[in-house]
Structures are given as structure tokens and as C-alpha cells.
Write a protein that holds these residues in place. Structure first.
Motif, short mmCIF file in Angstrom:
data_model
loop_
_atom_site.label_atom_id
_atom_site.label_comp_id
_atom_site.label_asym_id
_atom_site.label_seq_id
_atom_site.Cartn_x
_atom_site.Cartn_y
_atom_site.Cartn_z
N ASP A 1 6.81 -3.70 1.56
CA ASP A 1 6.61 -3.10 0.22
C ASP A 1 5.76 -1.96 0.06
OD1 ASP A 1 7.09 -3.69 -2.41
OD2 ASP A 1 5.30 -4.92 -2.83
N LEU A 2 5.85 -0.99 1.09
CA LEU A 2 5.20 0.10 1.02
C LEU A 2 5.79 1.17 0.24
CD1 LEU A 2 4.19 0.45 4.93
CD2 LEU A 2 2.86 -0.34 3.10
N THR A 3 4.83 2.18 -0.37
CA THR A 3 5.34 3.18 -0.89
C THR A 3 5.18 4.50 -0.11
OG1 THR A 3 4.86 2.58 -3.26
CG2 THR A 3 5.13 4.91 -2.89
N VAL A 4 6.07 5.26 0.12
CA VAL A 4 5.85 6.61 1.00
C VAL A 4 5.71 7.57 0.24
CG1 VAL A 4 7.23 7.99 2.60
CG2 VAL A 4 7.23 5.34 3.02
N CYS A 5 4.72 8.28 0.06
CA CYS A 5 4.48 9.50 -0.65
C CYS A 5 4.54 10.66 0.33
CB CYS A 5 2.97 9.50 -1.37
SG CYS A 5 2.60 11.07 -2.05
N ALA A 6 5.92 11.41 0.61
CA ALA A 6 6.01 12.52 1.60
C ALA A 6 6.05 13.61 0.82
CB ALA A 6 7.23 12.15 2.02
N VAL B 1 0.91 26.27 9.46
CA VAL B 1 0.16 25.68 8.53
C VAL B 1 0.55 24.27 8.22
CG1 VAL B 1 0.02 28.13 7.38
CG2 VAL B 1 1.81 26.08 6.82
N LEU B 2 -0.75 23.58 7.55
CA LEU B 2 -0.75 22.13 7.08
C LEU B 2 -0.87 22.06 5.86
CD1 LEU B 2 -2.63 20.54 10.08
CD2 LEU B 2 -0.03 20.37 9.78
N SER B 3 -0.48 23.02 5.02
CA SER B 3 -0.67 23.20 3.72
C SER B 3 -0.25 21.92 2.87
CB SER B 3 0.18 24.22 3.01
OG SER B 3 -0.03 25.58 3.70
N TYR B 4 0.58 21.29 2.79
CA TYR B 4 1.00 20.09 2.14
C TYR B 4 -0.20 18.87 2.07
CZ TYR B 4 5.16 22.61 1.52
OH TYR B 4 6.05 23.50 1.09
N MET B 5 -0.98 18.66 3.17
CA MET B 5 -2.07 17.80 3.30
C MET B 5 -3.36 18.06 2.57
SD MET B 5 -0.52 14.94 4.61
CE MET B 5 0.78 15.36 3.60
N GLY B 6 -3.35 19.31 2.13
CA GLY B 6 -4.76 19.58 1.43
C GLY B 6 -5.26 18.79 0.61
N ALA C 1 -3.20 8.20 4.89
CA ALA C 1 -2.41 9.53 5.01
C ALA C 1 -2.22 9.59 6.84
CB ALA C 1 -3.15 10.85 4.76
N PHE C 2 -0.98 9.68 7.20
CA PHE C 2 -0.59 9.90 8.34
C PHE C 2 -0.12 11.41 8.79
CE2 PHE C 2 -0.10 5.42 7.88
CZ PHE C 2 -0.65 4.80 9.00
N ILE C 3 -0.93 12.05 9.45
CA ILE C 3 -0.77 13.72 9.46
C ILE C 3 -0.42 14.09 10.79
CG2 ILE C 3 -1.88 15.72 9.00
CD1 ILE C 3 -3.74 14.41 7.12
N GLY C 4 0.54 14.66 11.12
CA GLY C 4 1.00 15.11 12.27
C GLY C 4 0.34 16.59 12.43
N ALA C 5 -0.34 16.71 13.53
CA ALA C 5 -0.95 18.08 13.80
C ALA C 5 -0.91 18.67 15.07
CB ALA C 5 -2.54 17.81 13.52
N SER C 6 -0.44 20.00 15.00
CA SER C 6 -0.14 20.68 16.56
C SER C 6 -1.42 20.55 17.49
CB SER C 6 0.63 21.91 16.51
OG SER C 6 -0.23 23.03 15.74
N THR C 7 -2.27 20.81 16.84
CA THR C 7 -3.63 20.46 17.77
C THR C 7 -4.90 19.71 16.97
OG1 THR C 7 -4.63 22.64 16.84
CG2 THR C 7 -3.28 22.71 18.86
N SER C 8 -5.76 18.96 17.63
CA SER C 8 -6.82 18.34 17.06
C SER C 8 -7.70 18.23 18.14
CB SER C 8 -6.60 17.01 16.51
OG SER C 8 -7.53 16.31 15.83
N MET D 1 0.95 -1.02 0.03
CA MET D 1 0.18 0.12 0.10
C MET D 1 0.78 1.31 0.07
SD MET D 1 -3.28 -0.86 2.48
CE MET D 1 -4.69 -1.73 1.75
N THR D 2 0.35 2.43 -0.15
CA THR D 2 0.82 3.63 -0.21
C THR D 2 0.41 4.69 0.88
OG1 THR D 2 1.16 3.78 -2.55
CG2 THR D 2 1.16 5.80 -1.60
N ILE D 3 1.40 5.09 1.76
CA ILE D 3 1.15 6.03 3.00
C ILE D 3 1.51 7.49 2.74
CG2 ILE D 3 0.71 4.11 4.51
CD1 ILE D 3 3.68 4.45 5.43
N SER D 4 1.06 8.33 3.21
CA SER D 4 1.60 9.71 3.10
C SER D 4 1.86 10.37 4.39
CB SER D 4 0.61 10.52 2.10
OG SER D 4 -0.35 11.15 2.80
N PHE D 5 2.64 11.54 4.24
CA PHE D 5 3.31 12.42 5.32
C PHE D 5 3.71 13.54 4.72
CE2 PHE D 5 5.20 7.91 6.22
CZ PHE D 5 4.43 7.96 7.49
#
Lengths: 516, 97
Positions: free
Chosen positions: A96-101, A191-196, A167-174, A67-71
Motif C-alpha cells: 500500500d505504498l505511494t511512489v513519488c517519482a 546533476v541530481l536536481s530533482y531531489m532538491g 527518499a531513495f536516491i541513486g547517486a553516482s558518488t557518495s 507510507m510514501t517513498i520517492s525516487f
């Protein structure tokens, strides 16, 4: 075959609709069907979306081999998220993962272990440097890495070139439903622009935060309606390494000289008018351009409508002083930028797609008057390399370089003519990141070259004191001081594909031969 | 000329080179380590060999740790190391240099 940038693209990579680069606006007007994720409906009301640990979150998503995961990389050198998630995945034995960072750097070095043991076999990223760059350059990743621009990554996700499973997303608040933000908390990224795009195109979205707040955590860059799970962890990052302290303006006379001539080019370009727009990179000479820009703005009584980019303190200062009316922010580079996006009303968070995606209906890069960018190498066709070191090792990042260069009316490259004895201006770049078709001016400490495509700029600069030389003259000067470089030697193995922002291949990177 | 002691010149700063010259029973051996080896290694080795000829060095191991120095810097560092090894402080043959 040889593409429009004069680069050989092996046929084995030209299949399933992948084409060689054919010019910067080749895909203008291109019709495509957007990708769509397969998501789960949460009909029954939930008390919250919290899971106990990162491992539990990985298990809950049902992540499987292949599978593919993202950061994202908003936590920059202070990021704990990538290593934390990869360790959990490693323990679970998923392979066998693909990392899409959005980018990778030294904070993500656990990926080296994962590459070497086959946990990760594919990588899509902008930044490729440090140990990860070395391992990939050595051909240890099973499939060639795909190097994407910030706009190109958003495009690849939205047009279905790459499908993200989780998608695994680090966020300073949630909050406990996943309304998440880069603002507040202990590890504030602004900002968290890249996860848009990720949140709308990934099948599943996991938020990792170290600061849980009461709902609704508004304004939220990431909406809870797009989030499956929330994990409360001890720390998502090291705040001291997320944003650098004050990025000081250069006092290096060489850099200041380059910056002054870059600002002079902007001033004389015919586009330096009230309401102009610009972006500048965070390198020494790029940032220093703001000093001289301010002087010209004072002199002409004009203001900048908006500045965009990786935002830094010098830009924030000009904004606070009233020279810049709005800031469009896709990445906060320092504490001043993080602070400003938190409190200043005209400092706006934009997504990577809004910033630079060539396949939406008009990203902000298309409205740029000027962009000032750095370069590792520039060749006599004005092609720029910012990805591959002069020893052949991957050590850079396209970031928004090709995106802004294609969008801006005037693209200015600022760089010293030689670095130690490495010639910046040379006959042929090691690999092409940004095609010369989108580069207008090269400003060095030994003179300024204008792309002959831009006769308008050459005419505008004719009666100024801008020290004009041809690009060949700059190259000859560099070789006179440094000597002509021998060509690097490579093996046949392709270790990385450099994708142009529109999805065509602009270059490939081969494994450098071992040197003594 | 034959050297009998070791000597060092230069630094490991960027754009400089550090040159260590040591006595050797016979002949001249040049060891080059360079941050720009891929593009300038052969060029620097040739420069060093030419300089060995010009200076008339007959027996030495010359170890160059180059950090991207220009030719003028490399020459100056090799010459300085050589003259230090000889203990020569004056009467340089400037015509040759």
C-alpha cells in the motif's frame, strides 16, 4: 465542475483544499505554511552511515504499509535503483505504498508487478509511459495516479500536499556520510536536481551509490547532514542508457522547416536582444531551432545570457562557441551535457524548485524570454496535451512544459501538423497538460498560428515572411488531410489526475474503452 | 469480379497500410487493424466498403493492417491488392479509380 480550461473535474476529487484550475496565475501571492519533516538527531558520532544492503536500509528506515517513498529519474532508461528498492520492499512484504517519482519510464517496469499486487497503490510522477502507462490506463492502480510537472512536484513536496517518508536516491558518488553527487563514478548523471526538495522534506533519506569516495565528496548536490543511510551497491545503473550518445541535429526537411520558422518568430518577437534567455526541449524540431538561432545571433552580434533545461549537446556546443554565456541545468540529457556540467564553470546545477516551482519566491522559469516546446496535440484554444496518446493511453510527461510555458514571455510550440494520420492541431485535445492561456505561438510545417491574446506578436509578425494562419485554419488543414477524428470513448473510472503546477486540477484521465 | 488468388500490397511502415486480399466463397469480409482505430476505425471501414462497391468486388476477405495511412494511400493499396489478385496489369478503368 468545469474548470477554467473548459474541463470537467468530478466533484469527488475536489476536497481537502483541492481546487479546479482557475487560470495560470490564480495562486499568485498565495500564503502557505511550508511542510516540515520529522527527522532523527544523530548526536553520537558515527563511524559511517553505511548499511550492508538495500534490504537492510529499508528495514533500518522502518518503512511501513501505507507510507510514501520517492525516487528521481536522472538515471533515465539506465536506472537500476527503482527496481532494486522495489524488489527489496516486495520481499519484505510491505504494501500500500505511494511512489513519488520525478518521472517513470521503461527502466522502472518492476513497478508493474508492484501495482498489480498492491505493493504500490498510489503514484505521483511526471512521466507515465510504456508498460506503466498501460497498466495505469487500464485502471489497475488502486488510486488515480497524480501527474505532476517538475515544478509542481517540488511545490507539492514543499507545501505539504505530498509527504515523503523515505527518499531513495541513486547517486553516482557518495562519501560514507552521505555527501552525494551526480558527478564522477561509474554512472555519472551530471546533476541530481530533482531531489532538491526531497532531501529537505523527507523524514528519511537513503543514498544508493556504486562509487564510495573519501569525505568530503564536494561539491555535493546532497549534503550528508540530510542523509540517514548510505548503501554501496554493485551498480546503480547502465551508463549506456543513462545519457544517450550524441543527440544528432535533425536533417528532416519538415523538422528543419518548423525549426526555421520558430527561430524566425523569436527573431521578430521584439525580445531577441543581447542578453536574452531561452529553453528548448529535446525533440527534433525544438533542438533544430538552435541551428537557426545561431545564425540570427551571428547576424545581430548578440549573445544569450543563459539557456536552461534538460541540457543537450547542441546547447553545450553553442555555449562552448560563446553564443550562450551560462547554462542552468536541471537534467543532463546526453553525454556532452554530463561532461560539460562536470568541467565548465558557467554550467550550473540547479534544483527542480529553482527551475520551476511556482510557490517559491521566483523560479528561473519566470525569467525566461523564450521557450520552445513540443506537443502531441494542440487545440483551437491553444491548450496542449503532452501526456495522453490519441488512443487514450497515458504515454508522455509534462516535465517542465506547463512550468516554462507559464514563466516564459514567449512560449512557442513546434510540431508537425499531422503525424501519420493523427491531427496534431484539433478542435479539442484529449486532455490538457498546458493551458492555452500560457501558449503564444504554434509553429507547424503548414503555417504558424499566434494566440489572439498576443496582439503584440501578431503586430510584430505582420510585415514578415512568417506564414501566419489562424489556429482554426491549421485545424481545418489537418482535418482536410487526415479526416475529422471520432471522439474517443472512455469508461467512468478516473485513472489519473493531471495537476496543474500550482496544485489545482487541470484535467482528469479516464480509462479508455477497450478497442478491437 | 471474382478473385481466385491471394495478393498483397503495401508495407507496415508508419503512414502506410498493408492490404491482403484472399478469395472467399461468398460476399466480402473486411478485417481492419489500425494504429488509429480509436479515431478513424469507422471512417476507414466505410472507405473500404465504398471502394469494394466501386470496384465491384464480390467475393473476398480483405485484411487491412493500417499504420496511420491517409485515405489516398489506403485506396491505392486496396486497389493494387485487388488488381494483383485478378492478375490485371493493364486497361484499368481510370474513370472509376
Amino acid at each position: 465542475m468545469i474548470n477554467a480550461a473548459g474541463r470537467e473535474i468530478p466533484d469527488e476529487f475536489l476536497h481537502d483544499g483541492v481546487e479546479p484550475f482557475q487560470g495560470i496565475y490564480y495562486r499568485d501571492g498565495y500564503h502557505y505554511q511550508k511542510a516540515a519533516p520529522t527527522v532523527r538527531a544523530y548526536v553520537r558520532p558515527q563511524a559511517d552511515k553505511l548499511v550492508d544492503s538495500v534490504k537492510d536500509a529499508v528495514i533500518a528506515t522502518g518503512l511501513k504499509d501505507g507510507m510514501t517513498i520517492s525516487f528521481h529519474h536522472h538515471l533515465r532508461d539506465g536506472d537500476y535503483v527503482v527496481n532494486m528498492v522495489m524488489k527489496a520492499i516486495h520481499e519484505l512484504g510491505i504494501r500500500d505504498l505511494t511512489v513519488c517519482a520525478s518521472s517513470l519510464g521503461k527502466a522502472h517496469n518492476y513497478l508493474v508487478t508492484c501495482i498489480q499486487d498492491g505493493t504500490v497503490t498510489g503514484i505521483s510522477t511526471s512521466g507515465i509511459r510504456d508498460e506503466i502507462g498501460e497498466v495505469i490506463s487500464a485502471g489497475q492502480l488502486k488510486h488515480p495516479a497524480v501527474i505532476r510537472t517538475h515544478g509542481g512536484r517540488a511545490r507539492a513536496i514543499e507545501d505539504g500536499t505530498i509527504h515523503i517518508d523515505v527518499a531513495f536516491i541513486g547517486a553516482s558518488t557518495s562519501d560514507q556520510y552521505g555527501n552525494a553527487s551526480g558527478k564522477g563514478g561509474q554512472s555519472d548523471t551530471g546533476v541530481l536536481s530533482y531531489m532538491g526538495s526531497d532531501v529537505h522534506y523527507a523524514d528519511q533519506v537513503v543514498i544508493l551509490t556504486d562509487t564510495l569516495v573519501d569525505a568530503p565528496n564536494f561539491p555535493a548536490a546532497i549534503q550528508g547532514i540530510d542523509v540517514d543511510y548510505v548503501v554501496l551497491v554493485t551498480k546503480i545503473g547502465d551508463p549506456n542508457k543513462i545519457a544517450t550518445g550524441a543527440l544528432r541535429l535533425s536533417k528532416d526537411t519538415r523538422e528543419l522547416g518548423i525549426a526555421e520558422n520558430a527561430a524566425k518568430c523569436m527573431y521578430h518577437s521584439g525580445l531577441f536582444k543581447d542578453g536574452f534567455t531561452f529553453q528548448t526541449g529535446a525533440g527534433g524540431p525544438s533542438l533544430a531551432t538552435t541551428i537557426f538561432l545561431k545564425q540570427y545571433m551571428q547576424q545581430e552580434h548578440i549573445k544569450c545570457r543563459w539557456a536552461m533545461g534538460g541540457v543537450t549537446e547542441p546547447i553545450v556546443n553553442l555555449f562552448h562557441e560563446g553564443y550562450i554565456q551560462n547554462i542552468l541545468d536541471d537534467q543532463a540529457f546526453d553525454l556532452a551535457a554530463v561532461g560539460s556540467v562536470l568541467t565548465d564553470t558557467n554550467h550550473y546545477e540547479i534544483t527542480a524548485s529553482q527551475y520551476a516551482n511556482p510557490f517559491n519566491k521566483g523560479a528561473f522559469v519566470n525569467q525566461l524570454d523564450f521557450v520552445i516546446l513540443g506537443a502531441l496535440e494542440v487545440d483551437v484554444d491553444f491548450n496542449v496535451n503532452v501526456v495522453q496518446g490519441s488512443n487514450g493511453i497515458l504515454q508522455g510527461a509534462p516535465g517542465g512544459h506547463p512550468d516554462t510555458a507559464a514563466g516564459a514571455k514567449v512560449t512557442i510550440i513546434v510540431a508537425p501538423l499531422i503525424r501519420s494520420r493523427l491531427a496534431t492541431v484539433r478542435t479539442r485535445v484529449t486532455s490538457v497538460t498546458t493551458p492555452g492561456e500560457s501558449v503564444d505561438i504554434v509553429v507547424t510545417d503548414y503555417g504558424v498560428a499566434v494566440n489572439p491574446r498576443r496582439q503584440d506578436l501578431l503586430a510584430a509578425f505582420a510585415d514578415t515572411d512568417i506564414p501566419l494562419l489562424s489556429i482554426e485554419e491549421l485545424r481545418d488543414l489537418a482535418y482536410q488531410y487526415a479526416g475529422e477524428p471520432s471522439p474517443l470513448e472512455f469508461e467512468d473510472q478516473v485513472v489519473a489526475l493531471i495537476e496543474y503546477r500550482d496544485g489545482t486540477l487541470i484535467d482528469v484521465v479516464k480509462k479508455p474503452k477497450l478497442q478491437k | 469480379m471474382a478473385i481466385t488468388t491471394s495478393a498483397l500490397a503495401g508495407t507496415l511502415e508508419s503512414s502506410d497500410a498493408q492490404v491482403l486480399i484472399e478469395p472467399r466463397a461468398q460476399g466480402v469480409q473486411i478485417n481492419l487493424e489500425s494504429s488509429v482505430y480509436a479515431q478513424y476505425g469507422a471512417h476507414i471501414e466505410q472507405l473500404a466498403h465504398e471502394l469494394v462497391e466501386t470496384l465491384g468486388i464480390t467475393n473476398a476477405t480483405i485484411s487491412i493492417t493500417d499504420k496511420g495511412a491517409l485515405d489516398c494511400t489506403l485506396k491505392a493499396r486496396i486497389e493494387a491488392a485487388y488488381y494483383r489478385a485478378l492478375g490485371k496489369q493493364q486497361d484499368f478503368d481510370w474513370e472509376v479509380l
